[in-house]
Design a protein around this motif. Structure first.
Motif, PDB file in Angstrom:
ATOM      1  N   ARG A   1      41.859  51.811  42.943  1.00  0.00           N
ATOM      2  CA  ARG A   1      42.220  50.398  42.982  1.00  0.00           C
ATOM      3  C   ARG A   1      42.210  49.858  41.565  1.00  0.00           C
ATOM      4  O   ARG A   1      41.490  50.366  40.690  1.00  0.00           O
ATOM      5  CB  ARG A   1      41.246  49.616  43.851  1.00  0.00           C
ATOM      6  CG  ARG A   1      39.827  49.551  43.323  1.00  0.00           C
ATOM      7  CD  ARG A   1      39.028  48.440  43.986  1.00  0.00           C
ATOM      8  NE  ARG A   1      37.624  48.443  43.595  1.00  0.00           N
ATOM      9  CZ  ARG A   1      37.153  47.905  42.466  1.00  0.00           C
ATOM     10  NH1 ARG A   1      37.998  47.339  41.603  1.00  0.00           N
ATOM     11  NH2 ARG A   1      35.863  47.947  42.198  1.00  0.00           N
ATOM     12  N   PRO A   2      43.012  48.821  41.294  1.00  0.00           N
ATOM     13  CA  PRO A   2      42.984  48.225  39.953  1.00  0.00           C
ATOM     14  C   PRO A   2      41.605  47.683  39.618  1.00  0.00           C
ATOM     15  O   PRO A   2      40.911  47.131  40.485  1.00  0.00           O
ATOM     16  CB  PRO A   2      44.019  47.091  40.053  1.00  0.00           C
ATOM     17  CG  PRO A   2      44.910  47.488  41.183  1.00  0.00           C
ATOM     18  CD  PRO A   2      44.030  48.212  42.162  1.00  0.00           C
ATOM     19  N   ALA A   3      41.196  47.857  38.375  1.00  0.00           N
ATOM     20  CA  ALA A   3      39.892  47.344  37.941  1.00  0.00           C
ATOM     21  C   ALA A   3      39.895  45.825  37.987  1.00  0.00           C
ATOM     22  O   ALA A   3      40.920  45.172  37.751  1.00  0.00           O
ATOM     23  CB  ALA A   3      39.595  47.828  36.529  1.00  0.00           C
ATOM     24  N   ARG A   4      38.717  45.277  38.338  1.00  0.00           N
ATOM     25  CA  ARG A   4      38.569  43.822  38.429  1.00  0.00           C
ATOM     26  C   ARG A   4      37.522  43.362  37.423  1.00  0.00           C
ATOM     27  O   ARG A   4      36.659  44.156  36.996  1.00  0.00           O
ATOM     28  CB  ARG A   4      38.151  43.434  39.849  1.00  0.00           C
ATOM     29  CG  ARG A   4      39.171  43.746  40.911  1.00  0.00           C
ATOM     30  CD  ARG A   4      38.754  43.106  42.236  1.00  0.00           C
ATOM     31  NE  ARG A   4      37.608  43.784  42.824  1.00  0.00           N
ATOM     32  CZ  ARG A   4      37.677  44.678  43.814  1.00  0.00           C
ATOM     33  NH1 ARG A   4      38.862  45.011  44.298  1.00  0.00           N
ATOM     34  NH2 ARG A   4      36.578  45.225  44.305  1.00  0.00           N
ATOM     35  N   PRO A   5      37.578  42.084  37.035  1.00  0.00           N
ATOM     36  CA  PRO A   5      36.540  41.564  36.139  1.00  0.00           C
ATOM     37  C   PRO A   5      35.154  41.792  36.740  1.00  0.00           C
ATOM     38  O   PRO A   5      34.929  41.528  37.913  1.00  0.00           O
ATOM     39  CB  PRO A   5      36.864  40.062  36.045  1.00  0.00           C
ATOM     40  CG  PRO A   5      38.327  39.985  36.333  1.00  0.00           C
ATOM     41  CD  PRO A   5      38.610  41.061  37.325  1.00  0.00           C
TER      42      PRO A   5
ATOM     43  N   ASP B   1      33.737  44.879  36.827  1.00  0.00           N
ATOM     44  CA  ASP B   1      33.550  46.317  37.007  1.00  0.00           C
ATOM     45  C   ASP B   1      32.984  46.916  35.720  1.00  0.00           C
ATOM     46  O   ASP B   1      33.527  46.677  34.625  1.00  0.00           O
ATOM     47  CB  ASP B   1      34.878  47.005  37.341  1.00  0.00           C
ATOM     48  CG  ASP B   1      35.349  46.720  38.754  1.00  0.00           C
ATOM     49  OD1 ASP B   1      34.479  46.509  39.621  1.00  0.00           O
ATOM     50  OD2 ASP B   1      36.572  46.730  38.994  1.00  0.00           O
TER      51      ASP B   1
ATOM     52  N   SER C   1      43.730  56.041  34.637  1.00  0.00           N
ATOM     53  CA  SER C   1      44.152  54.870  33.872  1.00  0.00           C
ATOM     54  C   SER C   1      45.078  55.239  32.736  1.00  0.00           C
ATOM     55  O   SER C   1      45.932  54.431  32.322  1.00  0.00           O
ATOM     56  CB  SER C   1      42.924  54.134  33.330  1.00  0.00           C
ATOM     57  OG  SER C   1      42.064  53.719  34.383  1.00  0.00           O
TER      58      SER C   1
ATOM     59  N   GLN D   1      47.324  49.806  33.099  1.00  0.00           N
ATOM     60  CA  GLN D   1      46.129  49.094  33.512  1.00  0.00           C
ATOM     61  C   GLN D   1      45.029  50.091  33.873  1.00  0.00           C
ATOM     62  O   GLN D   1      45.279  51.288  34.015  1.00  0.00           O
ATOM     63  CB  GLN D   1      46.428  48.177  34.708  1.00  0.00           C
ATOM     64  CG  GLN D   1      46.872  48.899  35.978  1.00  0.00           C
ATOM     65  CD  GLN D   1      47.182  47.937  37.106  1.00  0.00           C
ATOM     66  OE1 GLN D   1      48.259  47.967  37.681  1.00  0.00           O
ATOM     67  NE2 GLN D   1      46.229  47.087  37.456  1.00  0.00           N
TER      68      GLN D   1
ATOM     69  N   GLU E   1      37.421  54.618  44.169  1.00  0.00           N
ATOM     70  CA  GLU E   1      36.529  54.234  45.256  1.00  0.00           C
ATOM     71  C   GLU E   1      36.183  55.455  46.111  1.00  0.00           C
ATOM     72  O   GLU E   1      37.013  56.338  46.323  1.00  0.00           O
ATOM     73  CB  GLU E   1      37.171  53.166  46.146  1.00  0.00           C
ATOM     74  CG  GLU E   1      37.243  51.802  45.483  1.00  0.00           C
ATOM     75  CD  GLU E   1      37.690  50.728  46.454  1.00  0.00           C
ATOM     76  OE1 GLU E   1      37.223  49.589  46.318  1.00  0.00           O
ATOM     77  OE2 GLU E   1      38.518  51.027  47.334  1.00  0.00           O
TER      78      GLU E   1
END
Length: 287
Positions: free
Chosen positions: A49-53, A55, A65, A70, A75
């Protein structure tokens, strides 16, 4: 000892057909590509999944990546086995069937519960019965234990859920006609809520219990024989009966909603597949 053998054989006789029917019914259910799989704690790869603020840098999969503009996080698959316990009402009221050679409410409830158990075991979950002192377990042997217990009828007119051994933070399923006193059901749901248990109420009724197709002189009696009522004008009771039944269904739905459970009505005249799908999805939290 010799006299017990015919009784034991008669008790065990329904076991293989019930389990075979349950497995056949479960085999016809399409659960989708992943079944009960979902992301969470575990060791098996689930998805990127795309990294989120927020992480942490160590969570970034730098190899994946590097192939994109991005950052991605890997997971893992959720692997904590869920415990699902069943209360399947086997009281005398559940042995009613209006159609000659028709399926009883007890038979339909047992079939749906065992079919759901087959699917849960296939998904790696633990299953059990509320009245069993043994904890929920996985595997084919546990399915056989549950099937054997479901073949043992209860003696009282109406059943009540047992919650003494209900595991904390488990899921539970109560299958019954719920035509007896509702106070034990309400108490069981309150106990379940205190233990962090959520689940589903599946009310199983015979079509005649919904339609009330009686008129003229009629003798009503409970399946267990403890209650009896005779009337010369059964048709005059229909409207009051249907009102009382509607009130009961609404009460069950309200109890379920108040405690975070789900409620569903199933008729023995309908195919069991729809009830099985509803129940399985309810346990997944999709409803």
């Amino acid at each position: 000892m010799t006299a017990l053998r015919p009784r034991a054989e008669a008790l065990a006789e329904p076991l293989p057909p019930l389990l075979a029917r349950a497995r056949h019914l479960a085999a016809g259910v399409v659960l989708g590509e992943h079944g009960r799989r979902r992301p969470g704690l575990g060791d098996a790869f689930w998805q990127f999944r795309p990294a989120r603020p927020g992480d942490p840098a160590r969570a970034i999969d730098w190899r994946r990546s590097a192939r994109s503009d991005q950052h991605f996080v890997q997971e893992k698959e959720w692997q904590a086995a869920q415990a699902v316990v069943f209360w399947v009402d086997r009281a005398a009221s559940m042995r009613f069937a209006s159609a000659k050679n028709g399926e009883t409410k007890a038979g339909r409830a047992a079939l749906i519960a065992l079919s759901t158990s087959v699917l849960l075991v296939q998904g790696g979950e633990r299953i059990g019965l509320t009245e069993s002192p043994a904890p929920p377990a996985r595997g084919a042997l546990q399915l056989e234990r549950v099937a054997a217990a479901l073949a043992d009828p209860a003696m009282q007119d109406y059943g009540a859920p047992e919650t003494a051994t209900l595991p904390r933070h488990s899921r539970a399923v109560f299958l019954s006609d719920f035509l007896g006193p509702l106070e034990p059901v309400e108490a069981a749901l309150a106990t379940a809520a205190d233990r962090g248990v959520t689940g589903a109420l599946l009310q199983v009724l015979d079509p005649a219990e919904e339609a009330f197709p009686y008129d003229g002189r009629t003798l009503f009696h409970s399946v267990g024989g403890s209650l009896e009522y005779e009337t010369r004008q059964a048709g005059d009771l229909k409207a009051r009966y249907l009102d009382r039944l509607a009130e009961r269904k609404a009460r069950l739905a309200e109890l379920a909603h108040r405690t975070g459970w789900q409620y569903h009505l199933h008729h023995t005249g309908d195919a069991p597949t729809s009830a099985l799908l509803w129940l399985y999805r309810a346990l997944e939290g999709r409803i």
